[in-house]
Design an enzyme around this catalytic site. Sequence first.
Site, short mmCIF file in Angstrom:
data_model
loop_
_atom_site.label_atom_id
_atom_site.label_comp_id
_atom_site.label_asym_id
_atom_site.label_seq_id
_atom_site.Cartn_x
_atom_site.Cartn_y
_atom_site.Cartn_z
N ASN A 107 0.29 9.80 1.03
CA ASN A 107 1.53 10.40 2.29
C ASN A 107 2.10 10.82 0.89
O ASN A 107 2.75 12.62 1.53
CB ASN A 107 1.76 9.41 3.16
CG ASN A 107 2.51 8.59 2.21
OD1 ASN A 107 2.59 8.22 1.25
ND2 ASN A 107 2.38 7.05 3.42
N ASP A 134 -4.32 1.60 0.57
CA ASP A 134 -3.45 0.89 1.61
C ASP A 134 -3.80 0.70 3.31
O ASP A 134 -3.30 0.17 3.96
CB ASP A 134 -1.79 0.71 1.43
CG ASP A 134 -1.26 0.23 0.03
OD1 ASP A 134 -0.15 0.88 -0.57
OD2 ASP A 134 -1.76 -0.41 0.06
N TYR A 292 -3.55 -5.57 -8.97
CA TYR A 292 -4.66 -3.55 -9.48
C TYR A 292 -6.55 -4.50 -9.16
O TYR A 292 -7.05 -3.44 -8.72
CB TYR A 292 -4.59 -3.13 -9.90
CG TYR A 292 -2.63 -2.74 -10.38
CD1 TYR A 292 -2.40 -1.74 -11.97
CD2 TYR A 292 -2.70 -2.49 -9.59
CE1 TYR A 292 -1.17 -1.47 -11.70
CE2 TYR A 292 -0.82 -2.31 -9.65
CZ TYR A 292 -0.62 -1.65 -10.70
OH TYR A 292 0.85 -1.39 -11.04
N LEU A 293 -6.55 -5.29 -9.08
CA LEU A 293 -8.43 -5.90 -9.13
C LEU A 293 -8.92 -5.06 -8.20
O LEU A 293 -10.36 -4.89 -8.17
CB LEU A 293 -8.17 -6.64 -9.50
CG LEU A 293 -7.98 -8.62 -10.31
CD1 LEU A 293 -8.01 -9.49 -9.86
CD2 LEU A 293 -9.19 -7.90 -11.63
#
Lengths: 388, 388
Positions: A107, A134, A292-293
């Site tokens: 965004n 997300d 971050y995986l």
Amino acid sequence: MSGTFVIAQGGGPTAVINQTLAGALTAIRGRHPGIRILGSRHGVRGLRDGDLVDLADLSESDLARLARTPGAALGSTRDKPDARYCELVLKGLRAAGADAFIYIGGNDTAETQRIISEACGGAVACVHAPKTIDNDLVENDHTPGFITAAEFVAGAFAGADLDFRSLPGVYVGIVMGRHAGFLTAASAAWRMDLEGAPHLVYVPERAFDRKRFVESVRAVLSRRKRCIVAMSEGVSDKEGRSLVEGLVAPELLERDPHGNVRLSGTDLGQAVERILAEDLPNVRARVDTFGYLPRCHAGICNETDRSEAFDAGAFAVQAAEEGSFSVALQYDGKVTRPVAVSLSAVAGKTRHMPEDFLLPDEDQISEACAAYLSRLLPGKPAFLPPFA
Amino acid sequence: MSGTFVIAQGGGPTAVINQTLAGALTAIRGRHPGIRILGSRHGVRGLRDGDLVDLADLSESDLARLARTPGAALGSTRDKPDARYCELVLKGLRAAGADAFIYIGGNDTAETQRIISEACGGAVACVHAPKTIDNDLVENDHTPGFITAAEFVAGAFAGADLDFRSLPGVYVGIVMGRHAGFLTAASAAWRMDLEGAPHLVYVPERAFDRKRFVESVRAVLSRRKRCIVAMSEGVSDKEGRSLVEGLVAPELLERDPHGNVRLSGTDLGQAVERILAEDLPNVRARVDTFGYLPRCHAGICNETDRSEAFDAGAFAVQAAEEGSFSVALQYDGKVTRPVAVSLSAVAGKTRHMPEDFLLPDEDQISEACAAYLSRLLPGKPAFLPPFA
């Protein structure tokens, strides 16, 4: 169009952001043969600083390899350009002779496109192509990058469930998600049976209460001998304070040079471990920070995500032929397809999980959420429950 | 043999410990049709407490599903039986009419088998079948469970490398490994190119020095703009103190009721984050704790690991027909196959990484280590490096 297409990638990379780049490149070559195609490195920074790469000569086989490579092939940026910065970006677009600029990101990236498109008065078609693990872009049923990240999280919790049926105890998996709990909710997508993990789900959309958390864990433990918890990094208490602020003595909090409390998965993980050690002593507990995986693990990639990300990039080219838009993945009850919406509809807005995705009186996902996850991630493994 | 086979699983579960169970079941059914087969739940606890399940009626399709299910289908245990406990286990074996007891686990499990086999004077064939993600069983070239866990770690670091080429900074992945650094070294198995991750590797076999660590990170950062670090949970300083003990003020250390410092991945992760925040301020840094993910993630399973684990279980049955042994996976330069060695050769012993697996003057793996990893994990993804 006779000039130049410019493409860039912004924000956190995903497993499929290069699929979107590949889709755009493929569509440009098909629809505008011979047109110049430039990549701006590290998002709009490249346009600002003159750091551009020529993408026209990328071979078909390299393009295919690129498409299947995680991370952002053009590099990315967390810069959130203000009007001044956007002027410099626009200058770079003009210097490149750009007809169209495709910016792949979340965004904030859409907001950048909105500012630039207004500043140039239509001289450059500014198209935003969606991306985020997300799943928090409005207008989108789900976003490129989310399904793969969700598959990682689903597989992690399906496995943790079996691990903790083997050796009982408490397990907390900390999942990225500052504002939206979709990725954390995905922990339930491949739940094995009615008593499967996760037993408790904590997301940013609902205020976290320490006492209630401990009581819930205790209740699950006494019933099931184990308790698997999925928790977003962004959970906060009813005052809006992050968990770590509520739990750690002020002098021990990590702060940045501006005095802002530094939040990270590890801080939250530590805070949760302390809660468990203090309030449930002698209970075996483990806290892992996925970090971050889910967005970059080279061994996990979802084919639906790949093709939708590719199609979003291809569609962005079509949209650019019409003007400035945001590309959104929309679901009509049967299929998902990219559509063009206005930049202002998406720019800077955050989608939260629908209220009905959580049960009202339990920290658990609802049937509506389970159905949504099942539609996106149908590939639940056929495991055999352990012997009772 | 006319009596009963008993099988159990011990220690931390893996992605393939059920393959070993399936291999044993398949071999028993094939070589001793009609013989009774009992599973002892939660390792030797089941024999001690009379908690046994009949495995004879498991259908072929359920057996196939079980084999591909992570975690321990019979449950597991961390109990390390002393002589008294072993007497109770032996009593359970006699009550079950056991001819043979196959116990799938690590070096502690082998030790349990050694004690029981000596106590019963050969009345029961006690066979240890290998298992561990740590790869720390002596006599074994590598152990069932390791390759899958290593594939997880390799994929994680290959992905993190690309993620941090997109958005530069420091990344530290904390990998399980209290005594042996094999799993942490596996972070390098799928290194993309000469400047690929991990740039620094810290394992229990080498004393950790804070100053050297910070200087190394600083040097890599200035050269590459990013720095990816793989670190074992078991790293300690030259006094043998765990990292967290050396870094956290005594009154803040988590302690168990006996006053022992509680070590966990999150503690180490926090400690590392603090080091970076203090000594490299203003550098973007992220620390993730992989924890149990490499051993149970439902989406990662290595076919070589699967078949070797199955074969080890099948071979355990053959070994049991001859007496008490430990099954070890050995490599003859061409193929890996299970062989029978003495229980005392394996019991309670820990294999560490060979000294020549690390470069002498750098915190990095050697060519010898890279060759070993490449033999076990040949499936490196063919990614395209980002545009320079």
